[in-house]
Design a protein around this motif. Structure first.
Motif, PDB file in Angstrom:
ATOM      1  N   VAL A  73      18.345  39.704  44.399  1.00  0.00           N
ATOM      2  CA  VAL A  73      19.707  39.661  44.942  1.00  0.00           C
ATOM      3  C   VAL A  73      19.850  40.716  46.035  1.00  0.00           C
ATOM      4  O   VAL A  73      19.508  41.885  45.831  1.00  0.00           O
ATOM      5  CB  VAL A  73      20.745  39.891  43.826  1.00  0.00           C
ATOM      6  CG1 VAL A  73      22.147  40.027  44.409  1.00  0.00           C
ATOM      7  CG2 VAL A  73      20.691  38.767  42.806  1.00  0.00           C
ATOM      8  N   ASP A  74      20.355  40.299  47.191  1.00  0.00           N
ATOM      9  CA  ASP A  74      20.522  41.234  48.305  1.00  0.00           C
ATOM     10  C   ASP A  74      21.797  42.049  48.191  1.00  0.00           C
ATOM     11  O   ASP A  74      21.857  43.183  48.672  1.00  0.00           O
ATOM     12  CB  ASP A  74      20.525  40.456  49.627  1.00  0.00           C
ATOM     13  CG  ASP A  74      19.203  39.758  49.866  1.00  0.00           C
ATOM     14  OD1 ASP A  74      18.250  40.419  50.320  1.00  0.00           O
ATOM     15  OD2 ASP A  74      19.129  38.542  49.574  1.00  0.00           O
ATOM     16  N   ARG A  75      22.829  41.451  47.569  1.00  0.00           N
ATOM     17  CA  ARG A  75      24.114  42.143  47.476  1.00  0.00           C
ATOM     18  C   ARG A  75      24.874  41.668  46.248  1.00  0.00           C
ATOM     19  O   ARG A  75      24.956  40.460  45.985  1.00  0.00           O
ATOM     20  CB  ARG A  75      24.960  41.855  48.711  1.00  0.00           C
ATOM     21  CG  ARG A  75      25.992  42.910  49.017  1.00  0.00           C
ATOM     22  CD  ARG A  75      25.341  44.121  49.626  1.00  0.00           C
ATOM     23  NE  ARG A  75      26.298  45.188  49.867  1.00  0.00           N
ATOM     24  CZ  ARG A  75      25.948  46.433  50.102  1.00  0.00           C
ATOM     25  NH1 ARG A  75      24.665  46.762  50.126  1.00  0.00           N
ATOM     26  NH2 ARG A  75      26.852  47.356  50.330  1.00  0.00           N
TER      27      ARG A  75
ATOM     28  N   ASP B 147      37.715  47.237  41.985  1.00  0.00           N
ATOM     29  CA  ASP B 147      37.100  48.562  42.041  1.00  0.00           C
ATOM     30  C   ASP B 147      36.631  48.988  40.649  1.00  0.00           C
ATOM     31  O   ASP B 147      35.543  49.555  40.489  1.00  0.00           O
ATOM     32  CB  ASP B 147      38.100  49.589  42.580  1.00  0.00           C
ATOM     33  CG  ASP B 147      38.470  49.330  44.028  1.00  0.00           C
ATOM     34  OD1 ASP B 147      37.678  48.691  44.747  1.00  0.00           O
ATOM     35  OD2 ASP B 147      39.554  49.777  44.457  1.00  0.00           O
ATOM     36  N   TYR B 148      37.495  48.745  39.662  1.00  0.00           N
ATOM     37  CA  TYR B 148      37.124  49.095  38.294  1.00  0.00           C
ATOM     38  C   TYR B 148      35.817  48.430  37.904  1.00  0.00           C
ATOM     39  O   TYR B 148      34.901  49.065  37.364  1.00  0.00           O
ATOM     40  CB  TYR B 148      38.221  48.679  37.308  1.00  0.00           C
ATOM     41  CG  TYR B 148      37.654  48.410  35.936  1.00  0.00           C
ATOM     42  CD1 TYR B 148      37.236  49.458  35.117  1.00  0.00           C
ATOM     43  CD2 TYR B 148      37.451  47.094  35.485  1.00  0.00           C
ATOM     44  CE1 TYR B 148      36.655  49.204  33.880  1.00  0.00           C
ATOM     45  CE2 TYR B 148      36.873  46.842  34.259  1.00  0.00           C
ATOM     46  CZ  TYR B 148      36.473  47.903  33.452  1.00  0.00           C
ATOM     47  OH  TYR B 148      35.881  47.648  32.248  1.00  0.00           O
ATOM     48  N   TYR B 149      35.713  47.128  38.175  1.00  0.00           N
ATOM     49  CA  TYR B 149      34.544  46.393  37.706  1.00  0.00           C
ATOM     50  C   TYR B 149      33.284  46.768  38.477  1.00  0.00           C
ATOM     51  O   TYR B 149      32.182  46.695  37.944  1.00  0.00           O
ATOM     52  CB  TYR B 149      34.802  44.889  37.789  1.00  0.00           C
ATOM     53  CG  TYR B 149      33.966  44.108  36.811  1.00  0.00           C
ATOM     54  CD1 TYR B 149      33.987  44.427  35.455  1.00  0.00           C
ATOM     55  CD2 TYR B 149      33.149  43.056  37.230  1.00  0.00           C
ATOM     56  CE1 TYR B 149      33.212  43.714  34.550  1.00  0.00           C
ATOM     57  CE2 TYR B 149      32.385  42.340  36.332  1.00  0.00           C
ATOM     58  CZ  TYR B 149      32.413  42.680  34.989  1.00  0.00           C
ATOM     59  OH  TYR B 149      31.647  41.987  34.090  1.00  0.00           O
ATOM     60  N   ALA B 150      33.447  47.164  39.729  1.00  0.00           N
ATOM     61  CA  ALA B 150      32.289  47.628  40.494  1.00  0.00           C
ATOM     62  C   ALA B 150      31.672  48.843  39.824  1.00  0.00           C
ATOM     63  O   ALA B 150      30.449  48.919  39.624  1.00  0.00           O
ATOM     64  CB  ALA B 150      32.701  47.949  41.928  1.00  0.00           C
TER      65      ALA B 150
ATOM     66  N   PRO C  55      22.499  50.018  42.045  1.00  0.00           N
ATOM     67  CA  PRO C  55      22.809  51.130  42.947  1.00  0.00           C
ATOM     68  C   PRO C  55      24.114  50.880  43.699  1.00  0.00           C
ATOM     69  O   PRO C  55      24.395  49.747  44.115  1.00  0.00           O
ATOM     70  CB  PRO C  55      21.616  51.156  43.915  1.00  0.00           C
ATOM     71  CG  PRO C  55      20.532  50.393  43.225  1.00  0.00           C
ATOM     72  CD  PRO C  55      21.215  49.368  42.378  1.00  0.00           C
ATOM     73  N   GLY C  56      24.925  51.905  43.854  1.00  0.00           N
ATOM     74  CA  GLY C  56      26.195  51.746  44.550  1.00  0.00           C
ATOM     75  C   GLY C  56      26.045  51.207  45.952  1.00  0.00           C
ATOM     76  O   GLY C  56      26.907  50.481  46.460  1.00  0.00           O
ATOM     77  N   ALA C  57      24.925  51.519  46.612  1.00  0.00           N
ATOM     78  CA  ALA C  57      24.697  51.052  47.979  1.00  0.00           C
ATOM     79  C   ALA C  57      24.442  49.555  48.050  1.00  0.00           C
ATOM     80  O   ALA C  57      24.442  48.968  49.142  1.00  0.00           O
ATOM     81  CB  ALA C  57      23.519  51.809  48.588  1.00  0.00           C
ATOM     82  N   LYS C  58      24.210  48.931  46.900  1.00  0.00           N
ATOM     83  CA  LYS C  58      23.928  47.496  46.850  1.00  0.00           C
ATOM     84  C   LYS C  58      25.125  46.708  46.327  1.00  0.00           C
ATOM     85  O   LYS C  58      25.016  45.533  46.001  1.00  0.00           O
ATOM     86  CB  LYS C  58      22.707  47.255  45.946  1.00  0.00           C
ATOM     87  CG  LYS C  58      22.024  45.911  46.118  1.00  0.00           C
ATOM     88  CD  LYS C  58      20.788  45.810  45.234  1.00  0.00           C
ATOM     89  CE  LYS C  58      20.098  44.459  45.393  1.00  0.00           C
ATOM     90  NZ  LYS C  58      18.886  44.347  44.553  1.00  0.00           N
TER      91      LYS C  58
END
Length: 442
Positions: free
Chosen positions: A194-196, A202-205, A215-218
């Motif tokens: 998965v690329d993204r 926001d909560y679920y992220a 990773p947060g960057a992904k």
């Protein structure tokens, strides 16, 4: 841009994820993009025009038969079409499809095993059909429990793959062992294709970043959005009884027993005289006893004529239901990642009273359309809920202000068009990056 979006039907239930996926596809189509919404398991049930493909892949009957009988794992595709027709899947699902995770551990793991699982034939059918279509620029898988598709899709088409996160941990956490551990391991493994990842709040992220080790960057956030056409605030009617309401799936984790208890406590001491408590939404067979218990308790308390269950409502009925409320209450006992009911109520100008947990906190905070009590799972919270219901009952000006803020806030932050624009931003960055990588390689 050509976008393939893969969604999962939920049988005969109005499903928040199905409604979200359909609304996103509709808005992207209206913006001029070529979107193909592919349903898996059953035809999705939505409250607007269904824009998904007529054909259903990974048909629920096929998936079930292949799980429990080796015979059906080798039947020709043409034979499978006998039990894969949308009308048959719809008819079966309307009779009450079993969706309790406690009973579906083996099947869940098998599907997550991908082409190594018992449903490997279904991967071939999907890839064969997609191969006959124009190539996509991006593919969006609408749920991480479908993530076993990612490696095969990546290999076949080489385009960026997105995976949307919208509540699957609730199902996964109720899987029995060893299925729970195995399912999480498989999802994390397939995540490499998965690329993204895209979360609906926001909560679920934050939650899923920790839960799946993403990773947060992904990870991006594309907030839930609705088509607000028709969701207009309606002026209050002086002669109408004060009405507290709930709309959504009827289940214990939604906290309806807490809402009934709070209402009862108020009525017992003479507050909210002449009021009503209205409930509506999907009722699964496994929760009929729960609702029957609530209604029986209302009779024992002497308020049966004030507490009503209105059943499943379509879009027109839903809007009318919400417009008839003075307050919308959800004292949920779990962390809801979406909060669709809150968004719809606030769009109608109805102030909300919600548990201080999950995405409810950001919905209320961002729109200003309600108040929080919480967290909604202990007796003290019932008292806090009762206090807030009584306070707002006695302050129509405050209710009006909250309703106006909520309606404006939804139109600023939580429309289907806003959702589509945020999704397009994610897709465009992925496709642009793909082009740049190809140019650099050449």
């Amino acid at each position: 841009m050509r976008i393939i979006s893969i969604t999962a039907g939920a049988g005969g239930m109005y499903c928040g994820s199905c409604i979200r996926d359909n609304a996103l596809a509709s808005s992207l189509m209206a913006m001029g993009h070529d979107v193909v919404l592919l349903p898996l398991y059953t035809p999705p049930r939505t409250d607007e025009k269904n824009v998904s493909e007529h054909r259903v892949f990974f048909g629920g009957i096929s998936v079930y038969l292949e799980q429990y009988s080796a015979l059906f794992r080798g039947t020709p595709w043409m034979i499978d079409r006998l039990w894969e027709s949308p009308w048959l899947l719809r008819a079966v699902s309307q009779r009450g499809v079993q969706t309790q995770p406690e009973l579906l551990g083996g099947l869940t793991v098998s599907v997550l095993e991908g082409e190594d699982g018992r449903q490997r034939k279904e991967f071939g059918k999907l890839l064969h059909w997609l191969g006959s279509q124009p190539p996509p620029d991006v593919i969006d898988i609408s749920n991480s429990m479908l993530i076993s598709l990612a490696p095969a899709l990546k290999e076949a088409f080489g385009c960026p793959i997105c995976c949307t996160l919208q509540g699957e941990n609730i199902f996964l956490d109720h899987l029995e062992e060893p299925y729970h551990t195995r399912a999480l391991s498989l999802i994390r493994r397939h995540g490499a294709s998965v690329d993204r990842f895209v979360a609906v709040s926001d909560y679920y992220a934050g939650h899923m970043s920790r839960y799946l080790g993403i990773p947060g960057a992904k990870l991006d956030v594309v907030p839930l959005g609705i088509n607000v056409a028709g969701y207009e605030p309606r002026p209050s009617e002086p002669d109408r009884p004060f009405t507290v309401g709930y709309l959504g799936r009827i289940a214990p984790e939604k906290g309806l027993h807490l809402l009934c208890d709070a209402y009862h406590r108020l009525r017992e001491r003479g507050a909210l005289d002449g009021s009503r408590l209205e409930l509506a939404g999907y009722l699964g067979p496994e929760h009929r006893g729960y609702l029957d218990g609530l209604l029986r308790q209302a009779r024992e308390w002497g308020i049966a004529d004030e507490v009503h269950y209105r059943g499943v409502v379509d879009r027109e009925e839903k809007i009318a239901f919400l417009q008839g409320l003075d307050l919308f209450a959800v004292p949920a006992t779990y962390d809801d990642p979406k909060g669709l009911g809150l968004v719809e109520a606030m769009a109608c100008g109805v102030p909300v009273v919600a548990a201080r947990r999950g995405t409810y906190t950001e919905l209320v905070g961002r729109t200003g359309g309600g108040v929080l009590v919480g967290p909604g799972n202990v007796p003290e919270d019932v008292d806090a809920l009762a206090v807030e219901l009584e306070r707002l009952h006695g302050d129509p000006e405050r209710r009006g202000e909250l309703g106006r803020r909520g309606a404006a806030g939804v139109r600023q932050h939580y429309t289907a068009d806003v959702m589509a624009e945020r999704a397009l931003d994610v897709y465009a960055r992925l496709v642009g990056g793909d082009v740049e990588r190809a140019a650099a390689a050449s």
